[in-house]
Design a protein around this motif. Structure first.
Motif, short mmCIF file in Angstrom:
data_model
loop_
_atom_site.label_atom_id
_atom_site.label_comp_id
_atom_site.label_asym_id
_atom_site.label_seq_id
_atom_site.Cartn_x
_atom_site.Cartn_y
_atom_site.Cartn_z
N GLN A 59 24.76 42.20 20.16
CA GLN A 59 24.90 43.74 20.94
C GLN A 59 23.51 44.46 20.49
OE1 GLN A 59 28.04 45.81 22.29
NE2 GLN A 59 29.41 44.17 22.41
N SER A 60 22.25 43.32 19.93
CA SER A 60 21.31 43.84 18.95
C SER A 60 20.91 44.81 19.77
CB SER A 60 20.73 42.77 19.82
OG SER A 60 20.70 41.27 18.66
N GLU A 61 20.99 44.93 21.82
CA GLU A 61 19.84 45.68 22.44
C GLU A 61 20.87 47.49 21.81
OE1 GLU A 61 20.08 45.41 26.74
OE2 GLU A 61 19.50 43.30 26.58
N ARG A 62 22.17 47.34 22.03
CA ARG A 62 22.53 48.87 21.96
C ARG A 62 23.16 48.92 20.16
NH1 ARG A 62 29.28 48.74 23.06
NH2 ARG A 62 29.17 50.60 22.98
N SER A 63 22.60 48.22 19.06
CA SER A 63 22.01 48.73 18.05
C SER A 63 20.66 49.27 18.24
CB SER A 63 22.38 47.11 17.34
OG SER A 63 21.41 47.44 15.72
N ALA A 64 19.73 48.27 18.80
CA ALA A 64 18.72 48.96 18.67
C ALA A 64 18.11 50.65 19.41
CB ALA A 64 17.16 47.97 19.16
N ALA A 65 18.91 51.21 20.55
CA ALA A 65 18.66 51.69 20.61
C ALA A 65 19.14 53.10 19.71
CB ALA A 65 20.28 52.05 22.33
N LEU A 66 20.30 52.72 19.39
CA LEU A 66 21.31 53.51 18.47
C LEU A 66 20.54 54.16 17.17
CD1 LEU A 66 23.51 55.27 17.21
CD2 LEU A 66 24.30 53.41 16.21
N LEU A 67 19.69 52.57 16.59
CA LEU A 67 18.60 52.84 15.41
C LEU A 67 17.75 53.93 16.17
CD1 LEU A 67 18.46 49.79 14.19
CD2 LEU A 67 18.90 51.57 12.63
N SER A 68 17.20 53.94 17.26
CA SER A 68 16.07 54.67 18.18
C SER A 68 16.73 56.58 17.61
CB SER A 68 15.33 54.47 19.12
OG SER A 68 15.43 53.24 18.63
N GLU A 69 18.19 56.39 17.46
CA GLU A 69 18.54 58.24 17.71
C GLU A 69 18.86 58.29 16.72
OE1 GLU A 69 23.48 59.66 18.59
OE2 GLU A 69 22.25 57.91 19.88
N LEU A 70 19.05 57.60 15.42
CA LEU A 70 18.74 58.07 14.93
C LEU A 70 18.01 58.00 13.49
CD1 LEU A 70 22.04 55.84 13.50
CD2 LEU A 70 22.66 57.93 13.67
N GLU A 71 16.87 57.63 14.34
CA GLU A 71 15.42 57.80 12.95
C GLU A 71 15.27 58.83 12.93
OE1 GLU A 71 12.86 56.05 15.57
OE2 GLU A 71 13.16 53.99 14.52
N GLY A 72 15.63 60.02 13.80
CA GLY A 72 14.90 61.66 14.56
C GLY A 72 15.79 62.63 13.04
N CYS A 73 17.42 61.28 12.20
CA CYS A 73 18.01 62.78 12.08
C CYS A 73 18.29 62.34 10.56
CB CYS A 73 19.62 62.12 12.58
SG CYS A 73 20.21 61.94 13.98
N THR A 74 19.18 63.40 10.03
CA THR A 74 19.11 63.52 8.44
C THR A 74 20.22 62.60 7.54
OG1 THR A 74 17.72 66.04 8.06
CG2 THR A 74 19.25 64.79 6.19
N LEU A 75 20.13 61.26 6.98
CA LEU A 75 21.58 60.94 7.02
C LEU A 75 21.26 60.35 5.93
CD1 LEU A 75 20.71 57.13 9.06
CD2 LEU A 75 21.09 59.43 9.96
N PRO A 76 22.68 61.01 5.33
CA PRO A 76 23.38 60.51 4.06
C PRO A 76 22.73 59.33 3.51
CG PRO A 76 25.75 61.22 5.84
CD PRO A 76 24.12 60.67 6.86
N PRO A 77 23.22 58.99 1.98
CA PRO A 77 22.36 58.00 2.17
C PRO A 77 23.01 56.77 2.20
CG PRO A 77 22.49 59.50 -0.08
CD PRO A 77 23.24 60.12 2.01
N LEU A 78 24.82 56.53 2.38
CA LEU A 78 25.13 55.19 2.81
C LEU A 78 24.40 55.16 4.37
CD1 LEU A 78 27.32 52.39 2.42
CD2 LEU A 78 29.07 54.56 3.18
N ALA A 79 25.16 56.01 5.03
CA ALA A 79 24.29 55.85 6.40
C ALA A 79 23.00 55.35 6.14
CB ALA A 79 24.41 57.03 7.35
N ALA A 80 22.15 55.93 5.49
CA ALA A 80 20.44 55.61 5.37
C ALA A 80 20.51 53.60 5.25
CB ALA A 80 19.73 56.50 4.85
N LEU A 81 21.23 53.90 3.94
CA LEU A 81 20.83 52.37 3.74
C LEU A 81 20.95 51.01 5.03
CD1 LEU A 81 21.05 50.36 1.45
CD2 LEU A 81 23.59 50.26 1.04
#
Length: 899
Positions: free
Chosen positions: A472-494
């Motif tokens: 489900q690469s399309e869903r993964s790409a969409a969620l990645l785009s959503e996360l790009e503007g967020c401050t992520l914990p180190p594990l989530a960023a990894l």
């Protein structure tokens, strides 16, 4: 499972009672059975002296004779039983060929009987390799266990038990085992109520041990009739008579000789007669099955716990004393039940707190969480699992962790993002990607409802990996785009960075993959969690991408350093990755050695199915480079049929097409005929519209249709970046140059070499070039190229041609000039992997000197577990079965290090 986390009391045999009355007939029959039978059963209700009879025989056993004692509990399953048995057998230095801890984990991970059969086979082989004349394995209190898998394991063990071992089972009820075969073959000895009940003479001897009680001799026949010779019942009757000054309230009891109500009634008489301090101590201690001064004091708060235990044993209450360094008492199950009933009545409000205190002194985190769950402390149980989660998963205990998580109340479970996420990672470790994705989707929603931002982002990061794994690469790409503007914990960023790499890989964007994985490595440097390193382990196919292989090598080196020598399932994966990076770097001998290490890890850690596919993909090319055609064909057949049973039709077509691509390359390297290549090419999906097909170009070359082959390869070259996977880009340039040369287009051939050869040293891609094979490389090296090809490039061609020929044992071509320095960088044949290492030789010498594993570990400053691994390697390399055979081999071969 880590054996050190198991309660030592589960493997400590009971201590024989000093005041036990002599039972010569029973003792003689039991002693003979232990020496001569495959299986010995003691089946009788509680209090018939089963454990006492066995303790007497244990005390009489020859010193040093192997005895493995396993006390069973209600929550034991096949995994815990196997792990406990492994711990019980530890002192006897069995020649395990696979780590018993890993075999226990395999039982938990397996679905069906495959894992059980494999684990039992390894156990039986280890038992058969023991140098002891005869050993005994006791499973005490089998009635406690309801798991059918436990009974299946015991059935399998008994069926294959070596002749120098006896299994003993003690139970209150007849076990659900296949006994008819052993009974018919006179390999089973059974001791039931009739064999275990007291005779009148034995009852008199028991009464003689008690303080004088007027009239007891006259009442013995009555008591014998009432109890039917039940030893525990007789003792209770004697105690009740003493406590009631001769008033024997047996008439109040139902006449059934072994009725539970009789024990409860008489036990209450004993409990009520205790001094109040001892009474309350024992009642509060009932949450513990095993009592030591430390654990009892921690649970009850009684500073005089040590004196209380001494008094309990002195009073002859219903406990079994274990043969331990400190006083250790096991409460009789019926007596403990009576105490727990009194606890619920006398201190009902204290039970949750007592359970929490019991959890606090429990070393095993899974059992600690189970006690906390029993006490209703869901938050504490969750915190225990969170703290232990990484280590449990690293040890391969995903299934065990999942079972404890499933014991939480559904309402708590469904609303806890941490529990859902831990369960998802456990499913990931078991390759259940769809289940992992569903759990992570639930975890994301639970975290969002709680407003837990950090947990939300970590769960989303893991969800990216799950979606990528199930296509489900399309869903993964969409969620990645959503996360790009967020401050992520180190594990989530990894995790997000790793998911982005996978999307680049799927799209063939290999330059972006290189940059992305460099970023992953930078983030990993700040990660303390070894599990996080494992979760972003790169696929083995990345090792063959120019520029990425060096990063994969860095990843493996650092991850192995962080393993600190621990033998974890992760190590097999890392060694397989190292084999792939060595292959594509051109260090073919190192690739073979690392693959052998990975296979040894996988075998020792019982993880072979998980990495065998990756290893076959590496070894098929290594074998092809060595010209080993039969081995190549066997590996291709295994790969092709790997997913026949489980895969969906779409997945199966994809997989077979992937294997077909590997097959055509390997067989082309071997110089197979065009018909063979065509058969495999038919399994490969056709190239997309507008894309040239490298398999078609290879087939034309194999048919000797050089003009068409040259045209096909020339059309491929502009598209080579999309074919970089598994070292194919440089190889295609070399094969294109060869085809163009054969077709008389030498200028274009030289241009292809000019583009390809500088990349070989730049990316350490010698293995990519060697895949062109000796015929192609020899022809290219012998050609007098024009000035566009630098002297360094020509020297590299000569070195590659020589190396390719040497790998097959062929006569090398004469170099056109002095051997270049670059040839020295290409590795030479290494020592045969079957030879003993220096450390293995040291271990073997210690074995021959009669040292135990513990003594060897102390002398060589290594862990006993590592010693076991060395022993397994020694026996495998020497094709021996036991330590005694290894010692004899050394005496016969004092100056050699390999067979």
């Amino acid at each position: 499972m880590d054996f050190t986390a198991l309660a030592a009391t589960k493997i400590q045999p009971p201590r024989a009672r000093s005041a036990r009355i002599a039972r010569p007939a029973l003792d003689a029959a039991l002693r003979e059975a232990l020496r001569s039978k495959r299986l010995v059963l003691l089946v009788a209700p509680a209090g018939f002296g089963k454990t006492s009879a066995l303790a007497t025989q244990i005390a009489a056993m020859q010193r040093g004779a192997p005895l493995a004692w396993v006390a069973l509990d209600e929550d034991d399953d096949a995994l815990r039983l196997f792990a406990t048995l492994g711990a019980a057998l530890e002192p006897f230095d069995l020649p395990w060929r696979r780590a018993p801890e890993a075999l226990a984990g395999q039982l938990a991970e397996s679905e069906g009987e495959g894992g059980l059969r494999a684990a039992v086979a390894e156990l039986v082989n280890a038992l058969a390799g023991s140098d002891a004349p005869h050993g005994v394995i006791v499973f005490d209190d089998l009635h406690r266990v309801a798991s059918p898998e436990v009974h299946a394991l015991l059935d399998a063990l008994i069926e294959r038990l070596p002749s120098n071992w006896t299994v003993v089972i003690s139970s209150r009820i007849a076990p659900r085992l296949a006994l008819a075969r052993w009974r018919a073959g006179d390999e089973l000895a059974e001791f039931g109520q009739d064999a275990l009940r007291f005779t009148l003479a034995e009852a008199r001897a028991l009464a003689a041990l008690e303080p004088p009680l007027p009239g007891l001799e006259q009442r013995l026949p009555e008591l014998m009739e009432r109890t039917q010779g039940w030893p525990a019942g007789l003792r209770l009757c004697f105690a009740a008579l003493r406590g009631k000054a001769g008033a024997m309230p047996l008439a109040a009891a139902r006449p059934a000789a072994l009725d539970r109500s009789l024990f409860d009634y008489l036990a209450s008489e004993i409990i009520d007669e205790m001094p109040i301090a001892l009474h309350d101590f024992m009642v509060r201690s009932a949450v513990l099955r095993v009592l030591t001064a430390g654990t009892a004091a921690a649970v009850t708060g009684d500073a005089r716990a040590a004196q209380r235990l001494e008094e309990i044993e002195r009073r002859g209450l219903f406990v079994t004393a274990l043969d331990a360094d400190e006083r250790t008492l096991v409460l009789h199950e019926l007596f403990r039940d009576a105490l727990e009933e009194r606890l619920r009545k006398r201190f009902p409000d204290e039970l949750p707190q007592l359970l929490r205190r019991a959890a606090a002194v429990e070393r095993d985190p899974l059992r600690r969480a189970a006690l906390q769950l029993r006490g209703g402390d869901w938050a504490a149980a969750e915190a225990t699992l969170v703290e232990a989660c990484d280590e449990l998963l690293l040890q391969g205990l995903a299934a065990e962790l999942g079972r404890v998580i499933a014991a939480f109340p559904p309402a708590w479970h469904e609303q806890s993002p941490r529990l859902l996420r831990m369960e998802a990672v456990a499913e990931c470790m078991r390759w259940h990607w769809d289940r992992m994705a569903a759990l992570l989707e639930a975890s994301v929603e639970a975290a969002r409802l709680r407003g837990d931002e950090a947990e939300l982002r970590v769960s989303q990061g893991m969800l990216l990996a799950a979606w990528n794994a199930i296509g489900q690469s399309e869903r993964s790409a969409a969620l990645l785009s959503e996360l790009e503007g967020c401050t992520l914990p180190p594990l989530a960023a990894l995790l997000a960075a790793d998911a982005r790499c996978m999307l680049h890989f799927n799209a063939g964007e290999f330059d972006a993959l290189r940059a992305g994985f460099e970023g992953v490595m930078q983030r990993l440097a700040a990660q303390d969690s070894l599990l996080a390193w494992w979760m972003v382990s790169p696929p083995i196919t990345w090792a063959g991408i120019p520029g990425v292989g060096a990063l994969v090598e860095r990843y493996c080196d650092e991850a192995l350093r962080r393993c600190r020598g621990r033998e974890l399932p992760m190590r097999a994966t890392l060694h397989a990755l190292q084999a792939a990076t060595a292959l594509w770097a051109g260090d073919i001998e190192a690739a073979r050695e690392r693959a052998a290490e990975a296979q040894a890890d996988a075998r020792w850690l019982a993880r072979a199915p998980e990495i065998e596919v990756a290893l076959h993909q590496v070894r098929v090319f290594v074998d092809a480079l060595h010209g080993e055609a039969d081995a190549v064909r066997q590996r291709l057949d295994l790969l092709f049929h790997h997913e026949d049973r489980a895969a969906e039709p779409g997945r199966l077509r994809f997989w077979r097409g992937h294997v077909a691509g590997i097959a055509v390359r390997a067989l082309d390297l071997l110089g197979s005929d065009a018909a063979t290549l065509a058969q495999w090419q038919a399994q490969h999906p056709p190239a997309g519209a507008g894309r040239p097909d490298p398999l078609a170009a290879r087939l034309l070359a194999a048919q000797g249709r050089w003009a068409e082959a040259a045209e096909a390869f020339a059309a491929l070259l502009p598209h080579v970046p999309s074919f970089e996977l598994m070292g194919q880009g440089i190889e295609l340039h070399l094969r294109a140059a060869h085809a163009l040369l054969r077709a008389g287009r030498s200028g274009e051939a030289e241009a292809a070499l000019v583009r390809a050869l500088p990349r070989v040293p730049e990316w350490r891609a010698h293995g990519h070039a060697l895949m062109a094979g000796p015929a192609v490389l020899r022809a290219l090296a012998a050609q007098p190229w024009g000035p566009a090809l630098t002297p360094a490039a020509r020297e590299l061609l000569v070195a590659l041609a020589q190396r390719s020929a040497a790998l097959r044992g062929e006569v090398q071509i004469a170099p056109q000039r002095a051997e270049p320095a670059s040839v020295a960088a290409l590795p030479s044949e290494a020592e045969s992997p079957s030879s003993l290492s220096g450390r293995e030789r040291e271990v073997l010498e210690r074995i021959a000197a009669g040292d135990s594993n513990k003594l060897i570990a102390r002398a060589l400053d290594i862990s006993p577990h590592t010693v076991k691994r060395h022993v397994a390697n020694i026996l495998d390399k020497l094709a021996l079965q036991s330590r005694g055979q290894a010692a004899a081999w050394l005496r016969a071969n004092p100056r050699t290090s390999s067979p």
